[in-house]
Scaffold this active site. Structure first.
Site, PDB file in Angstrom:
ATOM      1  N   HIS A  82       0.851  -1.191   0.000  1.00 52.46           N
ATOM      2  CA  HIS A  82       0.000   0.000   0.000  1.00 52.46           C
ATOM      3  C   HIS A  82       0.884   1.236   0.000  1.00 52.46           C
ATOM      4  O   HIS A  82       1.879   1.297   0.701  1.00 52.46           O
ATOM      5  CB  HIS A  82      -0.899   0.022   1.242  1.00 52.46           C
ATOM      6  CG  HIS A  82      -1.746   1.258   1.317  1.00 52.46           C
ATOM      7  ND1 HIS A  82      -2.925   1.374   0.613  1.00 52.46           N
ATOM      8  CD2 HIS A  82      -1.568   2.424   1.961  1.00 52.46           C
ATOM      9  CE1 HIS A  82      -3.438   2.571   0.835  1.00 52.46           C
ATOM     10  NE2 HIS A  82      -2.639   3.225   1.655  1.00 52.46           N
ATOM     11  N   ASP A 161     -15.313   1.626   7.299  1.00 55.29           N
ATOM     12  CA  ASP A 161     -14.341   2.653   6.934  1.00 55.29           C
ATOM     13  C   ASP A 161     -14.978   3.720   6.046  1.00 55.29           C
ATOM     14  O   ASP A 161     -14.723   4.913   6.205  1.00 55.29           O
ATOM     15  CB  ASP A 161     -13.133   2.030   6.220  1.00 55.29           C
ATOM     16  CG  ASP A 161     -12.113   3.092   5.811  1.00 55.29           C
ATOM     17  OD1 ASP A 161     -11.570   3.754   6.717  1.00 55.29           O
ATOM     18  OD2 ASP A 161     -11.892   3.276   4.608  1.00 55.29           O
ATOM     19  N   ARG A 168     -15.241  11.654   9.251  1.00 60.06           N
ATOM     20  CA  ARG A 168     -13.953  12.291   9.590  1.00 60.06           C
ATOM     21  C   ARG A 168     -13.684  13.467   8.652  1.00 60.06           C
ATOM     22  O   ARG A 168     -13.167  14.506   9.062  1.00 60.06           O
ATOM     23  CB  ARG A 168     -12.812  11.278   9.478  1.00 60.06           C
ATOM     24  CG  ARG A 168     -12.778  10.283  10.626  1.00 60.06           C
ATOM     25  CD  ARG A 168     -11.852   9.115  10.314  1.00 60.06           C
ATOM     26  NE  ARG A 168     -10.480   9.520  10.070  1.00 60.06           N
ATOM     27  CZ  ARG A 168      -9.611   8.829   9.339  1.00 60.06           C
ATOM     28  NH1 ARG A 168      -9.955   7.690   8.773  1.00 60.06           N
ATOM     29  NH2 ARG A 168      -8.383   9.280   9.172  1.00 60.06           N
ATOM     30  N   SER A 183      -7.660   2.554   9.329  1.00 64.42           N
ATOM     31  CA  SER A 183      -8.375   2.644   8.054  1.00 64.42           C
ATOM     32  C   SER A 183      -7.593   1.910   6.953  1.00 64.42           C
ATOM     33  O   SER A 183      -8.141   1.075   6.225  1.00 64.42           O
ATOM     34  CB  SER A 183      -8.582   4.125   7.706  1.00 64.42           C
ATOM     35  OG  SER A 183      -8.926   4.299   6.358  1.00 64.42           O
ATOM     36  N   LYS A 187      -8.371  -2.242   5.308  1.00 63.23           N
ATOM     37  CA  LYS A 187      -8.664  -2.515   3.904  1.00 63.23           C
ATOM     38  C   LYS A 187      -7.708  -3.565   3.317  1.00 63.23           C
ATOM     39  O   LYS A 187      -8.113  -4.412   2.528  1.00 63.23           O
ATOM     40  CB  LYS A 187      -8.638  -1.217   3.098  1.00 63.23           C
ATOM     41  CG  LYS A 187      -9.899  -0.388   3.365  1.00 63.23           C
ATOM     42  CD  LYS A 187      -9.866   0.965   2.686  1.00 63.23           C
ATOM     43  CE  LYS A 187      -9.076   1.945   3.492  1.00 63.23           C
ATOM     44  NZ  LYS A 187      -9.225   3.354   3.098  1.00 63.23           N
TER      45      LYS A 187
END
Ligand code: URA
Ligand code: CA
Length: 432
Positions: A82, A161, A168, A183, A187
């Site tokens: 990621h 999320d 948020r 978060s 995922k």
């Protein structure tokens, strides 16, 4: 359990239990806790923080809020990567085939991009015929056969999320390390990763502008990974300038091909090798980073990396002739050179501003329904610290309209030229 007493507890700096966190996530996702109470809790978390145990419980509760992808039919350790978002970041396109070429199974679930350029899926669709609409069964078979396949996200992953992030976004609570960390990790875990490599960007244009904040975020994610049984490693990399030279979908595919052939930009090549080595070690295909790196460098040299890219493209219906003949990629009608108005050294090259210019050309989505133009973008000719002479080309704009004055202005505003040679460090730190 009562939400008001949970809010009070966090407001006063106490830790929440696993049960309390599960209660919050389940009930907020099911509309049983109102936005006003969740907003108050998020603000309390923003100020009081969370322990690693709380962050791990939050991650697990979020994973359990929706579907999870079962990759157990794929042999070996599935490692995912990621990145916290970079301008012109082509690393998924280079990393996936490179690590697959040494036998790491890459079962990549990818999304479409929002912002300056498309996501990995958009970029791959710049290749004629390439498609990601394959069945789960075909996906598993392809990874078992070739070590690499890419599929679009279909499952309802981490609905908690989506809901929490939207809240948020409008309550000034995005920038909280435990909330960002859980978060991102939720995922990746819901997508079936056994192990995770993280590229946390810092510098101008990254949302963790300070290296110390990026490091804290990376360490938090690595610790969450340990707590939930997913080996995680991280790299803090500098995004004071765009990565590589190409920004734009087809242009980045071309840059990825060059890199897999060993002719890519130094920074993209280096980041690919560093992240790739971590993936190879996590997949237990090498014992040390040095050993992993030597394997990857060897496969770039001997052609196995680019062969893997061809195999992967063909397996998903794409025309692999683009590898040897880049003119088969979508090309914009106009090329416009942006020249330097002065001499000196490049002292600033603001990734964010270059990204916005490329977005305006049509390479990225302004909102989720925009149609993107895969052919447009910009090529940088100079990077931080390079010397320039008045009249040198700084950028080539690839555009489908004749008049690009506004883009030229934006690109010139992204660059500063001064008399001192600056240097920047690409890899700031690795976290294990
Ligand atoms: N990216 C995410 O996926 N989540 C965050 O909270 C911030 C950035
Ligand atoms: Ca690039």
């Amino acid at each position: 359990m009562r939400m008001d007493s949970i809010i009070e507890k966090k407001r006063d700096g106490l830790s929440l239990s696993e049960e309390e966190i599960a209660y919050i996530v389940t009930n907020y996702t099911n509309d049983m806790i109102p936005d006003y109470q969740m907003s108050a809790l998020l603000m309390a978390i923003y100020f009081q923080g969370m322990t690693i145990e709380e962050s791990a419980s939050l991650t697990t509760a979020m994973v359990e809020s929706g579907d999870t992808v079962d990759l157990s039919a794929i042999d070996g350790i599935k490692v995912d990567k990621h990145s916290t978002g970079g301008v012109g970041d082509t690393t998924t396109l280079t990393l996936a085939p490179l690590v697959a070429s040494v036998g790491v199974s890459v079962a990549k679930m990818s999304g479409r991009g929002l912002g300056h350029t498309g996501g990995t899926l958009d970029k791959l669709e710049a290749i004629e015929g390439f498609h990601i609409e394959i069945s789960n069964e075909e996906f598993v078979n392809l990874v078992n056969k070739n070590h690499l396949a890419v599929i679009g996200q279909s499952a309802q992953l981490v609905p908690a999320d989506k809901k929490i992030y939207s809240l948020r976004d409008v309550t000034a609570t995005v920038n909280s390390i435990p909330l960002i960390a859980s978060s991102i990790m939720s995922k990746k875990i819901a997508s079936g990763a056994d192990a995770i490599v993280l590229d946390v960007k810092t510098g101008a244009g990254a949302f963790m502008q300070e290296a110390s904040e990026a490091e804290e975020l990376a360490k938090t994610m690595v610790e969450i990974g340990k707590n939930v049984g997913r080996d995680t490693l991280a790299v803090i990399s500098n995004m004071d300038q765009p990565l590589g030279y190409a920004i734009g979908n087809a242009l980045e595919v071309q840059e990825a091909i060059d890199t897999l052939k060993g002719q890519g930009p130094d920074d993209l090549t280096e980041l690919t090798l560093v992240l790739g080595s971590q993936m190879v070690v996590l997949a237990k295909k090498a014992n040390t980073m040095a050993e992993a790196r030597a394997m990857l460098e060897e496969n770039i040299k001997n052609g196995r990396a680019i062969e893997m890219f061809k195999t992967f493209v063909e397996a998903q219906g794409g025309d692999s002739k683009i590898v040897d003949d880049p003119s088969l990629l979508p090309r914009a009608n106009f090329q416009h050179e942006v020249k330097s108005e002065r001499s000196g050294y490049i002292t600033k090259l603001i990734a964010d501003k270059v990204g916005k210019a490329v977005l305006l050309l049509g390479a990225g989505r302004q909102d989720k329904d925009s149609v993107i133009d895969l052919s447009v973008g910009a090529i940088l000719h100079k990077k931080l610290g390079d010397s320039v002479t008045k009249g040198d080309t700084l950028f080539t704009i690839h555009s489908n309209v004749e008049n690009n004055d506004e883009i030229v202005t934006m690109l010139l505003e992204s660059i500063e030229i001064g008399q001192n040679k600056v240097s920047d460090t690409l890899i700031i730190k690795t976290i294990e």
